[in-house]
Design an enzyme around this catalytic site. Structure first.
Site, PDB file in Angstrom:
ATOM      1  CB  ALA A   1      -0.827  -0.153   1.165  1.00  0.00           C
TER       2      ALA A   1
ATOM      3  N   GLY B   1       0.928  -5.093   1.257  1.00  0.00           N
ATOM      4  CA  GLY B   1      -0.423  -5.247   0.513  1.00  0.00           C
ATOM      5  C   GLY B   1       0.023  -6.007  -0.938  1.00  0.00           C
TER       6      GLY B   1
ATOM      7  CD  GLU C   1      -2.360  -7.863   3.138  1.00  0.00           C
ATOM      8  OE1 GLU C   1      -3.356  -8.206   3.856  1.00  0.00           O
ATOM      9  OE2 GLU C   1      -1.996  -6.601   3.153  1.00  0.00           O
TER      10      GLU C   1
ATOM     11  CD  GLU D   1       0.998  -5.391   5.374  1.00  0.00           C
ATOM     12  OE1 GLU D   1       1.796  -6.355   5.615  1.00  0.00           O
ATOM     13  OE2 GLU D   1       0.274  -5.962   4.441  1.00  0.00           O
TER      14      GLU D   1
END
Ligand SMILES: CCCCCCCC/C=C\C/C=C/C(=O)SCCNC(=O)CCNC(=O)[C@H](O)C(C)(C)COP(=O)(O)OP(=O)(O)OC[C@H]1O[C@@H](n2cnc3c(N)ncnc32)[C@H](O)[C@@H]1OP(=O)(O)O
Length: 734
Positions: free
Chosen positions: A61, A105, A108, A128
């Site tokens: 992210a 992310g 992910e 994260e």
């Protein structure tokens, strides 16, 4: 456009494009979602490959947007999980082609895919937690289903990054390639077209759980509390994984979201996340160095270093040799004494053997012949072949000057000359050479092959090329180089001075070492001041105080026991040293240890009696001190010195100081660093407290509030990112 599509026969290749690291901004995620939908409905497409532009899958992210997301941050994770879930539900096989990094992310997203093909050098991790949050796009639910509870617990709660070969062993990826990853993924995709996908969807997979799960979760929380000193995000990771184990997938996803949201609803957790994200960007900020003379990272080009020499094979020298060799730099290791040389050679070989083992365990195929070659020699003339020399003998100005005089005549005229010192004057050392512009300080931290920090001390004459070369070298060594000015003790140790004095004054006034250490360790410091002094060795400071006449034979007759030049002075550490209590190395210091060299600090009744008698002898009344008072009394003077360092242009910004403390002094990252912490506490509060301390203790000059701190408070305490603009040279000369 943040994602694009091309086709290779029946395979659609979706490329994430968001330079420099393909971070998943809201726009990028929306774009991937759109292209993914398109290819789902394209009958010509039978399989889908997702990759990242420029050799990087995705760094996760977009952290830059977090500041503005605040409470709405939930929506980004929501969006991201939508993409992951769409990939997972796809009736066409989706393959992640992982090059460079798949972090946070990014990984992910790869977990949402049915298969993962990675380049051998790719790094994967759910990082994260290191940013004060946790995998909030399905990562806590999918990873344990893929690789099992225990490895997933470790990766998620620590943010550990693994290389592709280890990822393959863990079952995190399906294939590793040394060739073109996209081509390998397309080939992989062609082979799985038409195969059943149900077993590839992690949402449908059960988790294999050991019977003693509750014990595992509880133990993990206790371990994390110790390791990360009260950081909240690590604990939340465990809760999210517990949900993965106890709940069906869809409910687990909701729980993960609820836990992520709890970060935004807790002021403390939010502040910790902000602090960690600040620390991340601060480390990038310090690479963009500036000097008061106007030189900066853009105006200078580094020289590559092929051959480096290290003089002195004591503890520091050995560590420096190891990190150079690990960076595949050819090393010439020089000693004066044959016995020392042999001991140094053995110690370096032993460390490198351990490093080889660790590298193999981490899946790096590096064997010892992949290290830079090391020549151990007594011949100073061999230094003529070095591009850069690091002198690492013990802290003695006369000896260092003697060595630099020799270096000046032996080394190539363009060779850089570095001195590893924790506080000696770089200009004085440079003055004996014919090339002061090529002389610079490199303050390594012990153990030098492990600690990430390197204080790069610019002398008055150090050229921009010299600074740039050493900063670049620090990156090659895997370290964070921070450029600092030349003053006694530089930045980190200089700020430590007032902090350690304050801690010792507390002992005079009634506290015990273990009480003070406990407060600072509960705050999050890796070690309290007394445990740290015992580790470093009390004799180090004692020798330097004797040298400067504060104690020992050079002390002027008639000096008061608890005063030097009108300032408060505590003789406590001197007395301990006179009694042979040097800390761990003698088995006794502020604490007692089970053996000489032991690590386990145990409160010592001898110290307690000694302090009691000392207070009695000096008629000092024992004052009760609260935990908060201990914290403020020790930390605020350290912070105050930080403001002095900024004001004197020794550090070029608060981020520089914070990076130094986070990486060299065990400051807890979730507190951002001392200057960030001050900004969170509030500058007016820090100033008011210092004013009170100073008024009550005018004989402690380090309590006098810094001019810069007063100036900032007068200006209404601007946010930390604006402090730089208040420093004299930052804007004027660039
Ligand atoms: C208050 C909290 C709000 C929280 C909102 C929560 C939303 C939750 C949503 C979903 C869950 C997912 C979360 C995440 O993915 S968090 C991000 C996890 N990713 C990482 O931790 C990776 C961070 N990056 C790195 O480790 C390294 O940068 C690297 C290994 C990718 C590359 O290293 P290197 O080659 O040494 O280059 P630099 O570090 O110098 O980086 C180059 C450049 O890129 C910037 N950058 C790196 N990563 C990101 C990123 N994830 N987002 C934005 N920008 C990134 C970096 O700052 C450099 O920029 P420059 O200084 O301007 O040059």
């Amino acid at each position: 456009m943040s994602a694009s599509k091309e086709t290779e026969g029946a395979v659609a290749v979706i490329t994430i494009r968001n330079p420099p690291v393909n971070a998943l901004s809201q726009q990028a995620v929306e774009s991937i979602l759109k292209v993914l939908k398109e290819v789902q409905f394209d009958p010509a497409v039978k399989a889908i490959v997702i990759c990242g532009e420029n050799g990087k899958f995705s760094a996760g992210a977009d952290i830059r947007t977090f500041e503005n997301i605040g409470q709405k941050s939930d929506s980004l994770s929501h969006f991201l999980e939508d993409v992951n879930s769409m990939a997972e539900k796809s009736e066409k096989p989706v393959i992640a082609a992982i090059e460079g990094v798949a972090l946070g992310g990014g990984l992910e997203l790869a977990l949402g895919c049915h298969y993962r093909v990675a380049h051998v050098k790719a790094r994967l991790g759910l990082t994260e937690v290191l940013l004060g949050i946790f995998p909030g796009a399905g990562g806590t639910q999918r990873l344990p289903r893929l690789i099992g509870l225990l490895p997933a617990l470790e990766m998620i709660t620590t943010g550990k990054i693994v290389f592709a070969p280890v990822a393959l062993k863990l079952g995190l990826i399906d294939s590793v390639t040394e060739d073109n990853t996209i081509k390998a993924a397309i080939h992989f995709a062609q082979n799985v077209i038409g195969k059943p996908l149900e077993s590839r969807r992690l949402c449908t997979k059960p988790i294999q759980c050991p019977p003693n799960m509750e014990t595992i979760f509880n133990d993990s929380k206790i371990k994390l509390k110790k390791l990360f000193h009260g950081a909240i995000s690590h604990q939340l990771c465990v809760e999210a994984i517990r949900a993965a184990v106890q709940l069906p997938f869809a409910e687990g996803i909701l729980k993960e979201r609820e836990l992520l949201f709890s970060i935004f609803n807790s002021e403390q957790a939010r502040d910790q996340a902000k602090a960690r994200q600040y620390a991340f960007f601060a480390e990038r900020r310090v690479t963009k160095w500036t000097t008061p003379s106007g030189a900066n990272w853009k105006s200078a080009s580094p020289h590559p270093i092929g051959v480096a020499a290290v003089i002195g094979l004591g503890t520091m020298g050995r560590g420096i040799v190891v990190c150079l060799a690990k960076a595949q730099i050819q090393v010439i290791a020089v000693e004066q004494d044959g016995k020392q040389l042999e001991m140094g050679r053995k110690a370096v070989t032993k460390i490198l053997e351990r490093e080889t083992l660790t590298m193999q365990q981490r899946g790096l195929a590096l064997m010892s012949d992949s290290f830079g070659s090391i020549t151990f020699t007594l011949d100073f003339n061999s230094l003529k072949n070095a591009d850069l020399v690091i002198e690492a003998v013990y802290e003695n100005m006369a000896l260092k000057k003697e060595i630099f005089k020799q270096l000046s005549s032996i080394c190539m005229p363009e060779a850089f000359l570095c001195t590893n010192t924790s506080g000696l004057n770089i200009d004085e050392i440079a003055s004996v050479t014919g090339r002061p512009h090529l002389v610079i300080g490199t303050h390594f931290f012990s153990p030098a092959h492990i600690m990430k920090l390197l204080e790069v001390v610019r002398g008055y004459h150090s050229s921009p090329t010299t600074i740039s070369t050493v900063i670049n070298l620090s990156k090659v060594l895997g370290k964070i180089g921070v450029v600092v000015g030349n003053c006694p003790s530089f930045v980190g140790n200089r700020m430590m001075g007032p902090y350690l004095h304050q801690a010792i004054f507390l002992l005079e006034d009634g506290c015990y070492p273990e009480e003070v250490d406990k407060v600072l360790e509960e705050f999050g410091l890796a070690m309290g001041p007394f445990r740290m002094s015992d580790l470093v060795g009390l004799d180090v400071g004692w020798r330097s105080r004797m040298e400067s006449g504060l104690t020992g034979p050079k002390l002027l007759p008639g000096a008061l026991v608890r005063q030097r030049e009108g300032k408060r002075y505590s003789p406590l550490p001197d007395i301990l040293c006179e009694k042979g209590r040097f800390g761990q190395k003698t088995g006794r210091g502020w604490y007692q240890y089970e053996t000489v060299g032991g690590r386990n600090a145990v409160p010592d009744p001898w110290v307690q009696n000694f302090l009691h008698d000392y207070r009695k002898a000096h008629t000092i009344k024992q004052k009760p001190t609260s935990q908060n008072e201990i914290l403020e009394w020790c930390l605020y003077p350290l912070i105050n010195e930080g403001f002095n360092v900024l004001e004197e242009e020794i550090a070029s910004g608060p981020e520089d100081i914070d990076v130094i403390y986070n990486n060299g002094y065990g400051w807890p990252r979730h507190m951002g660093g001392p200057m960030f912490y001050a900004s969170m506490v509030g500058l007016p509060k820090v100033l008011t407290k210092l004013e009170v301390f100073y008024e009550n203790n005018p004989d402690i000059p380090s309590l006098k509030p810094s001019g810069l701190l007063k100036k900032l408070v007068k200006q209404g305490s601007p946010p930390l990112k604006e402090w730089r603009s208040q420093l004299g040279y930052q804007n004027s000369k660039l």
